[in-house]
Design an enzyme around this catalytic site. Structure first.
Site, PDB file in Angstrom:
ATOM      1  N   TYR A 133      50.834  40.680  38.395  1.00 28.55           N
ATOM      2  CA  TYR A 133      51.367  42.000  38.757  1.00 28.55           C
ATOM      3  C   TYR A 133      52.894  42.036  38.763  1.00 28.55           C
ATOM      4  O   TYR A 133      53.476  43.086  39.038  1.00 28.55           O
ATOM      5  CB  TYR A 133      50.878  42.386  40.161  1.00 28.55           C
ATOM      6  CG  TYR A 133      49.678  43.284  40.154  1.00 28.55           C
ATOM      7  CD1 TYR A 133      48.431  42.788  39.814  1.00 28.55           C
ATOM      8  CD2 TYR A 133      49.781  44.622  40.501  1.00 28.55           C
ATOM      9  CE1 TYR A 133      47.321  43.600  39.822  1.00 28.55           C
ATOM     10  CE2 TYR A 133      48.676  45.449  40.508  1.00 28.55           C
ATOM     11  CZ  TYR A 133      47.455  44.926  40.166  1.00 28.55           C
ATOM     12  OH  TYR A 133      46.355  45.730  40.178  1.00 28.55           O
ATOM     13  N   LYS A 200      41.710  30.132  41.449  1.00 26.59           N
ATOM     14  CA  LYS A 200      41.051  29.543  40.277  1.00 26.59           C
ATOM     15  C   LYS A 200      41.833  28.274  39.941  1.00 26.59           C
ATOM     16  O   LYS A 200      42.352  28.091  38.824  1.00 26.59           O
ATOM     17  CB  LYS A 200      41.063  30.576  39.128  1.00 26.59           C
ATOM     18  CG  LYS A 200      40.258  30.193  37.922  1.00 26.59           C
ATOM     19  CD  LYS A 200      38.793  30.539  38.055  1.00 26.59           C
ATOM     20  CE  LYS A 200      38.035  30.026  36.848  1.00 26.59           C
ATOM     21  NZ  LYS A 200      36.573  30.165  37.000  1.00 26.59           N
ATOM     22  N   ASP A 235      35.363  33.181  41.090  1.00 28.82           N
ATOM     23  CA  ASP A 235      34.087  33.647  40.516  1.00 28.82           C
ATOM     24  C   ASP A 235      32.939  33.399  41.503  1.00 28.82           C
ATOM     25  O   ASP A 235      32.094  34.269  41.736  1.00 28.82           O
ATOM     26  CB  ASP A 235      33.797  33.017  39.136  1.00 28.82           C
ATOM     27  CG  ASP A 235      34.294  31.592  39.007  1.00 28.82           C
ATOM     28  OD1 ASP A 235      34.902  31.084  39.967  1.00 28.82           O
ATOM     29  OD2 ASP A 235      34.073  30.973  37.952  1.00 28.82           O
ATOM     30  N   ASP A 259      43.366  42.517  44.190  1.00 28.11           N
ATOM     31  CA  ASP A 259      43.141  43.883  43.715  1.00 28.11           C
ATOM     32  C   ASP A 259      41.657  44.083  43.381  1.00 28.11           C
ATOM     33  O   ASP A 259      41.014  45.036  43.828  1.00 28.11           O
ATOM     34  CB  ASP A 259      44.008  44.106  42.469  1.00 28.11           C
ATOM     35  CG  ASP A 259      43.948  45.528  41.986  1.00 28.11           C
ATOM     36  OD1 ASP A 259      43.742  46.426  42.819  1.00 28.11           O
ATOM     37  OD2 ASP A 259      44.099  45.753  40.771  1.00 28.11           O
TER      38      ASP A 259
END
Ligand code: NAD
Length: 370
Positions: A133, A200, A235, A259
Site C-alpha cells: 500500500y 507469509k 492462507d 485490508d
C-alpha cells in the site's frame, strides 16, 4: 470529560468530514447519535472527497488536514477514490500525512444481524503506512520500469518479464514494532486473551519474515502481561477464520492482508453495514466505517448507518467517554435485535420490505440512547 479551572465541562473538539457518496447520510446519522449521548462535542465541519475537487482543485484540502491536526480527532464519512487527480486515495493519503499507523477494526456479532456465525468478537489491527500500500509503483513499459527491471535482474540473478509492472513492498522494523506495541497496549486495556500475528514469512522472508521476527521480539517485552502470543500464515488464517473464528481475539497484520481480512471478518458478523473502524496515530485519530462510499446509493437515505455509528462509539471511547460509548452501543444493539427500525440489509428478506431509511434508523437509536 474534561473541565476548565471553574469546573465547567469542556467540549471535545472534533473535525467532522461527511465525505461523498453515502458519506453524508451515514456521517450525519453518526454525529446525531454521538450528540444524543449528551457528551459535549464542538464539531468543526470540513470538506473532502470527489464532490469538492472543482472547488479546491484537490479532494483533500490542506485546511481539512490542518483541522484534524488541531482537533486531533476526526469523524469521517467514506470518500470515493477519484481517478486521475494525483491521489491514489484520499483515505490512504490521510493515513500517510497524519501518520495514522494502525487501523483498528472490531468485528462483533450483534443479535438480529443475519450471519452464519454467532458470538464473534474479534479485533483486526492492520498496519496502515507501508507494505504494498506504500504506493511505490512502476508502470509496465515505462523507461524507469525497464531500468528498474534491469537493476533487479542484475542484483537478484533472477529474470523478470519485460512486460511487467512492479509494486514495491517495504516492511520495516520500526513500523512493525509500534504496531505490535499498540496491539499489546490495546489487549491489556481491553482485557483480551490472545494476539495472533499474520504473515507469509515462509515465502517473503525479508518483508513478512522481518514482520514476524520483529513481532516476536517485541512480544518478549510483554511476557508478564498474561496475553498469549502466536502467529499464523495468512492462507491458513483465512481458513481458520471461516472454520473456527472463536479461537481468535486480536489479529495483527501487515497492510494488505489486513485490508483483505477486515472484509472477511466483516462478512463473519453480517457484512460491511455493521463494521466500524478507526485509524490511529501518535497524535491524531480518524474514525470511519470499514465500508466505502457505495456511490449507487448516494443521497437515497437507504444504507445502514450502524458501521458509522459504531465508529462514533470507538471515538467516544478514545475521548475517554466510556459510559456514553457503552450507552450508544447498547442502543444500537437493542434496535438491531428488535428489528423494527432497520435498513434494508438487516431485514429478513434483505430487501426494502419492512425496512426504514438511514435517518429513521438513526432516529430510533437516538430515542433509545436518551
Ligand atoms: P463499498 O463499501 O462502497 O460498497 C460495496 C457494497 O457494499 C455496496 O454496493 C453495498 O451493497 C454494500 N454496502 C457498503 N456500505 C453499506 C452500508 N453502510 N449499508 C448497506 N450496504 C452497504 O465498496 P466499493 O463499491 O468497492 O467502493 C466504492 C468507493 O468507496 C471506491 O471509490 C472506494 O475506493 C471507496 N472506499 C472508500 C473507503 C473509505 O473512505 N475509507 C473505504 C473503502 C472504499
Amino acid at each position: 470529560m474534561s473541565r476548565n479551572t471553574e469546573g465547567l465541562i469542556l467540549a471535545h473538539k472534533v473535525t467532522f468530514i461527511p465525505g461523498d457518496g453515502i458519506g453524508p447520510d451515514v456521517a450525519d446519522a453518526a454525529k446525531r447519535c454521538v450528540d444524543a449521548t449528551g457528551v459535549k462535542i464542538d464539531w468543526i465541519y470540513k470538506e473532502a472527497g470527489s464532490d469538492v475537487i472543482a472547488k479546491y482543485k484537490t479532494p483533500l484540502p490542506e485546511d481539512t488536514l490542518l483541522s484534524i491536526k488541531n482537533t486531533k480527532v476526526a469523524l469521517k464519512g467514506p470518500i470515493t477514490t477519484p481517478v486521475g487527480t494525483g491521489f491514489r486515495s484520499v483515505n490512504v493519503e490521510l493515513r500517510k500525512r497524519l501518520d495514522l499507523f494502525v487501523c483498528l477494526r472490531p468485528c462483533k456479532s450483534y443479535k438480529g444481524v443475519r450471519s452464519k456465525y454467532e458470538n464473534i468478537d474479534l479485533v483486526i489491527l492492520r498496519e496502515n503506512t507501508e507494505d504494498l500500500y506504500a504506493g511505490i509503483e512502476f508502470e509496465k513499459g515505462r523507461d524507469d520500469t525497464k531500468n528498474l527491471i534491469k537493476q533487479i535482474e542484475a542484483l537478484s540473478n533472477k529474470t523478470i518479464k519485460q512486460d511487467s509492472g512492479i509494486s514495491i513492498k517495504p516492511i520495516s522494523v520500526s513500523a512493525t514494532e509500534r504496531l505490535v506495541n499498540y496491539a499489546f497496549d490495546y489487549a491489556i486495556k481491553n482485557k483480551c486473551r490472545k494476539i495472533t500475528v499474520v504473515h507469509k514469512a515462509n515465502i517473503m522472508k525479508f518483508t513478512d519474515g522481518l514482520f514476524l521476527e520483529t513481532a516476536r521480539k517485541t512480544a518478549q517485552n510483554f511476557k508478564t502481561s498474561g496475553i498469549e502470543f502466536e502467529d499464523r500464515i495468512v492462507d491458513n488464517m483465512c481458513m481458520q477464520l471461516v472454520q473456527v473464528p472463536e479461537k481468535y481475539d486480536v489479529i495483527v497484520l501487515p497492510n494488505l492482508y489486513g485490508d483483505i481480512l477486515s472484509d472477511l471478518c466483516a462478512g463473519l458478523v453480517g457484512g460491511l453495514g455493521v463494521a466500524p473502524g478507526a485509524n490511529i496515530g501518535t497524535d491524531c485519530a480518524v474514525f470511519e466505517a470499514t465500508h466505502g462510499s457505495a456511490p449507487k446509493y448516494k443521497g437515497l437515505n437507504k444504507v445502514n448507518p450502524v458501521a458509522m455509528i459504531l465508529s462514533g462509539v470507538l471515538m467516544l471511547k478514545h475521548l475517554g467517554e466510556n459510559k456514553a460509548a457503552e450507552k450508544l452501543e447498547k442502543a444500537v444493539s437493542d434496535i438491531i435485535a428488535e428489528g423494527k427500525y432497520v435498513t434494508y440489509d438487516l431485514t429478513a428478506s434483505r430487501t426494502e420490505k419492512g425496512a426504514v431509511g438511514t435517518k429513521e434508523m438513526a432516529d430510533a437509536i437516538i430515542k433509545r440512547v436518551k
